[in-house]
Motif scaffolding. Sequence first.
Motif, PDB file in Angstrom:
ATOM      1  N   TYR A  17       0.749  -1.482   0.110  1.00 53.01           N
ATOM      2  CA  TYR A  17      -0.436   0.025  -0.037  1.00 53.01           C
ATOM      3  C   TYR A  17       1.574   1.088  -0.300  1.00 53.01           C
ATOM      4  CZ  TYR A  17      -3.982  -3.050   1.741  1.00 53.01           C
ATOM      5  OH  TYR A  17      -4.849  -4.366   1.666  1.00 53.01           O
ATOM      6  N   LEU A  18       0.319   2.328  -0.689  1.00 52.17           N
ATOM      7  CA  LEU A  18       1.310   3.632  -0.814  1.00 52.17           C
ATOM      8  C   LEU A  18      -0.397   4.204   0.380  1.00 52.17           C
ATOM      9  CD1 LEU A  18       2.727   6.204  -1.277  1.00 52.17           C
ATOM     10  CD2 LEU A  18       1.105   5.815  -3.659  1.00 52.17           C
ATOM     11  N   GLU A  52       5.523  -4.707   6.898  1.00 55.53           N
ATOM     12  CA  GLU A  52       7.522  -3.694   6.907  1.00 55.53           C
ATOM     13  C   GLU A  52       7.003  -2.280   5.945  1.00 55.53           C
ATOM     14  OE1 GLU A  52       9.760  -6.633   4.403  1.00 55.53           O
ATOM     15  OE2 GLU A  52       8.657  -8.151   6.463  1.00 55.53           O
ATOM     16  N   VAL A  53       8.385  -1.848   6.229  1.00 54.95           N
ATOM     17  CA  VAL A  53       8.039  -0.481   5.764  1.00 54.95           C
ATOM     18  C   VAL A  53       9.459  -0.780   4.217  1.00 54.95           C
ATOM     19  CG1 VAL A  53       9.422   2.172   6.243  1.00 54.95           C
ATOM     20  CG2 VAL A  53       8.457   0.392   7.690  1.00 54.95           C
ATOM     21  N   ILE A  54       8.823  -0.797   3.279  1.00 54.11           N
ATOM     22  CA  ILE A  54       9.498  -0.668   2.202  1.00 54.11           C
ATOM     23  C   ILE A  54       9.941   1.057   1.122  1.00 54.11           C
ATOM     24  CG2 ILE A  54       8.886  -0.694  -0.965  1.00 54.11           C
ATOM     25  CD1 ILE A  54       8.785  -3.326   1.445  1.00 54.11           C
ATOM     26  N   ASP A  55       9.403   1.883   1.546  1.00 57.30           N
ATOM     27  CA  ASP A  55       9.839   3.556   1.293  1.00 57.30           C
ATOM     28  C   ASP A  55       9.098   4.305   2.274  1.00 57.30           C
ATOM     29  OD1 ASP A  55      11.388   5.481   0.455  1.00 57.30           O
ATOM     30  OD2 ASP A  55      10.747   4.341  -1.249  1.00 57.30           O
ATOM     31  N   TYR A  56       9.779   5.685   2.592  1.00 61.77           N
ATOM     32  CA  TYR A  56       8.820   6.886   3.012  1.00 61.77           C
ATOM     33  C   TYR A  56       9.482   8.215   2.833  1.00 61.77           C
ATOM     34  CZ  TYR A  56      12.555   6.692   6.430  1.00 61.77           C
ATOM     35  OH  TYR A  56      14.216   6.762   6.835  1.00 61.77           O
ATOM     36  N   VAL A  57       8.614   8.839   3.296  1.00 63.33           N
ATOM     37  CA  VAL A  57       8.800  10.545   3.592  1.00 63.33           C
ATOM     38  C   VAL A  57       8.756  11.373   4.090  1.00 63.33           C
ATOM     39  CG1 VAL A  57       8.037  11.314   1.452  1.00 63.33           C
ATOM     40  CG2 VAL A  57      10.155  12.459   2.376  1.00 63.33           C
ATOM     41  N   PHE A  58       8.909  12.015   4.855  1.00 62.24           N
ATOM     42  CA  PHE A  58       8.527  13.303   5.872  1.00 62.24           C
ATOM     43  C   PHE A  58       8.220  14.515   5.271  1.00 62.24           C
ATOM     44  CE2 PHE A  58       8.947   8.936   8.588  1.00 62.24           C
ATOM     45  CZ  PHE A  58       8.000   8.568   8.938  1.00 62.24           C
ATOM     46  N   GLY A  60       6.983  18.786   5.576  1.00 63.16           N
ATOM     47  CA  GLY A  60       6.689  19.484   6.696  1.00 63.16           C
ATOM     48  C   GLY A  60       5.520  19.320   6.977  1.00 63.16           C
ATOM     49  N   ASN A  61       4.744  19.392   6.057  1.00 65.62           N
ATOM     50  CA  ASN A  61       2.855  19.386   6.342  1.00 65.62           C
ATOM     51  C   ASN A  61       2.155  18.294   6.084  1.00 65.62           C
ATOM     52  OD1 ASN A  61       3.201  18.617   3.883  1.00 65.62           O
ATOM     53  ND2 ASN A  61       1.677  21.233   3.422  1.00 65.62           N
ATOM     54  N   HIS A  62       3.503  16.487   5.448  1.00 64.26           N
ATOM     55  CA  HIS A  62       2.486  15.849   5.198  1.00 64.26           C
ATOM     56  C   HIS A  62       3.601  14.002   4.817  1.00 64.26           C
ATOM     57  CE1 HIS A  62       4.032  16.922   0.921  1.00 64.26           C
ATOM     58  NE2 HIS A  62       4.284  15.555   0.938  1.00 64.26           N
ATOM     59  N   PHE A  63       3.206  13.227   4.958  1.00 69.70           N
ATOM     60  CA  PHE A  63       3.953  11.881   5.114  1.00 69.70           C
ATOM     61  C   PHE A  63       3.493  10.697   3.172  1.00 69.70           C
ATOM     62  CE2 PHE A  63       1.235  10.391   8.751  1.00 69.70           C
ATOM     63  CZ  PHE A  63       0.605   9.893   7.503  1.00 69.70           C
ATOM     64  N   HIS A  64       4.583   9.963   3.407  1.00 73.24           N
ATOM     65  CA  HIS A  64       3.947   8.879   2.062  1.00 73.24           C
ATOM     66  C   HIS A  64       4.922   8.427   2.845  1.00 73.24           C
ATOM     67  CE1 HIS A  64       2.018  11.909  -1.210  1.00 73.24           C
ATOM     68  NE2 HIS A  64       3.637  12.467  -0.671  1.00 73.24           N
ATOM     69  N   LEU A  65       3.932   6.793   3.006  1.00 72.92           N
ATOM     70  CA  LEU A  65       4.673   5.539   3.865  1.00 72.92           C
ATOM     71  C   LEU A  65       4.114   4.488   2.510  1.00 72.92           C
ATOM     72  CD1 LEU A  65       3.292   5.200   7.181  1.00 72.92           C
ATOM     73  CD2 LEU A  65       5.006   6.047   6.173  1.00 72.92           C
ATOM     74  N   PHE A  66       5.258   3.450   2.045  1.00 80.66           N
ATOM     75  CA  PHE A  66       5.114   2.669   0.741  1.00 80.66           C
ATOM     76  C   PHE A  66       5.212   0.979   1.925  1.00 80.66           C
ATOM     77  CE2 PHE A  66       6.289   0.474  -3.351  1.00 80.66           C
ATOM     78  CZ  PHE A  66       4.966   0.411  -3.310  1.00 80.66           C
ATOM     79  N   ILE A  67       3.938   0.315   1.994  1.00 83.57           N
ATOM     80  CA  ILE A  67       4.127  -0.731   3.459  1.00 83.57           C
ATOM     81  C   ILE A  67       3.829  -1.829   2.999  1.00 83.57           C
ATOM     82  CG2 ILE A  67       2.575  -1.145   4.993  1.00 83.57           C
ATOM     83  CD1 ILE A  67       4.183   1.338   5.899  1.00 83.57           C
ATOM     84  N   LYS A  68       4.330  -2.904   3.248  1.00 80.58           N
ATOM     85  CA  LYS A  68       4.007  -4.401   2.837  1.00 80.58           C
ATOM     86  C   LYS A  68       3.590  -5.167   3.828  1.00 80.58           C
ATOM     87  CE  LYS A  68       6.891  -8.782   1.824  1.00 80.58           C
ATOM     88  NZ  LYS A  68       7.555  -9.408   2.128  1.00 80.58           N
ATOM     89  N   ILE A  69       2.143  -5.836   3.821  1.00 78.30           N
ATOM     90  CA  ILE A  69       1.673  -6.477   4.900  1.00 78.30           C
ATOM     91  C   ILE A  69       1.578  -8.290   4.054  1.00 78.30           C
ATOM     92  CG2 ILE A  69      -0.444  -7.024   6.255  1.00 78.30           C
ATOM     93  CD1 ILE A  69       0.017  -4.185   6.886  1.00 78.30           C
ATOM     94  N   PRO A  70       3.160  -8.807   4.759  1.00 80.00           N
ATOM     95  CA  PRO A  70       2.838 -10.080   4.653  1.00 80.00           C
ATOM     96  C   PRO A  70       1.731 -11.147   5.619  1.00 80.00           C
ATOM     97  CG  PRO A  70       4.206  -8.943   6.267  1.00 80.00           C
ATOM     98  CD  PRO A  70       3.607  -8.208   6.763  1.00 80.00           C
ATOM     99  N   PRO A  71       1.982 -12.313   4.581  1.00 75.76           N
ATOM    100  CA  PRO A  71       1.277 -12.784   4.103  1.00 75.76           C
ATOM    101  C   PRO A  71       0.676 -13.685   6.068  1.00 75.76           C
ATOM    102  CG  PRO A  71       2.676 -13.430   2.959  1.00 75.76           C
ATOM    103  CD  PRO A  71       2.771 -12.381   3.460  1.00 75.76           C
TER     104      PRO A  71
END
Length: 322
Positions: A17-18, A52-58, A60-71
């Motif tokens: 998920y993004l 698991e964290v695939i990628d992220y950025v924080f 000043g006013n928002h964040f993006h996360l790229f998340i893996k949910i394992p089986p």
Amino acid sequence: MIHNRIKEKCADQAVYYLVTNRIAGGRMLFKDREKYKLKELLFAGRAKLSYEVIDYVFMGNHFHLFIKIPPMSHMDDVELLARYRLYKNNDEVNFINSKQKDDFKEKIHDISFVIGNFEQRFVQWFNRVHNSWGRLFGQRFDSEMVEVSHQSDSLLRVMAYISLNPVRAGIVTDPKDFFFCGYADRLAGGGVGNCDNDFFDLFCRNIVAVGIKDKQKHFREVFRAYMLGLRRYKNADSKTVREYLRTESNLSAEALQWDDLFIHKCRFFTKCLVIGSEAFVREKLAKFSDKMKWKRIHKPYTEDDWNDIYSLKPRRRGNPAG
């Protein structure tokens, strides 16, 4: 505005998920102290919940996360109980019955619970430190299910979108120089990158690698080449890209042009529901249409120069398909 969310239970396969959220009113409240705390909570949560964290950025006013949910099938009862005790902060607590165990297992593999827990812990810390109260984020977080397979460049495109945030904002000229992002973390050997050897197998075929470290190194080089704007090459395993990496991968930060910044800024990413190949988007559309009870027509949508990456987003009745 409350919006629909597409998510899988991920019983036997990983789901990606993004995730995006913004501070209410666009206020620039994330200073270095807040970004350090966001990063701390994001990585600390992996011990209690299942992600698991695939990628992220924080920013000043928002964040993006790229998340893996394992089986869920990959977690045995011993690991589940250990996470439950961490979650309860009690080394002696046990599950009351099998239903409670199953409910907890499903909950810690749910993207809504994972991100909700992360945001709640941060808001509690923020309000305590700043002597404030009430809501911090403007709305519920956005999440898009992302296809990660050899059939689509979606993984690379989403990672590039995340990594280039501080470049688009004019903070740095190269994402490796921005501390609060996954790209710099990767290069420094930090908390992201555990899955990069798997991504090598998907996107770096025909490139010779010996061992996990070598795979991670090659994948990161291919990803950097992708960010540099090699859109004309559909596959990261092409000979052209390998030749590029061999001869030109040592360009200085000043020489980088990041010629695809405009395309990466497209709201294609943060205001849709699914990102992937047309087949992947149509599969999710068929699976979730009845459940979502949409009032608008939804169809796979793409733009020119997207390497056949599609999204699932609302289309008004009567409009031509994207």
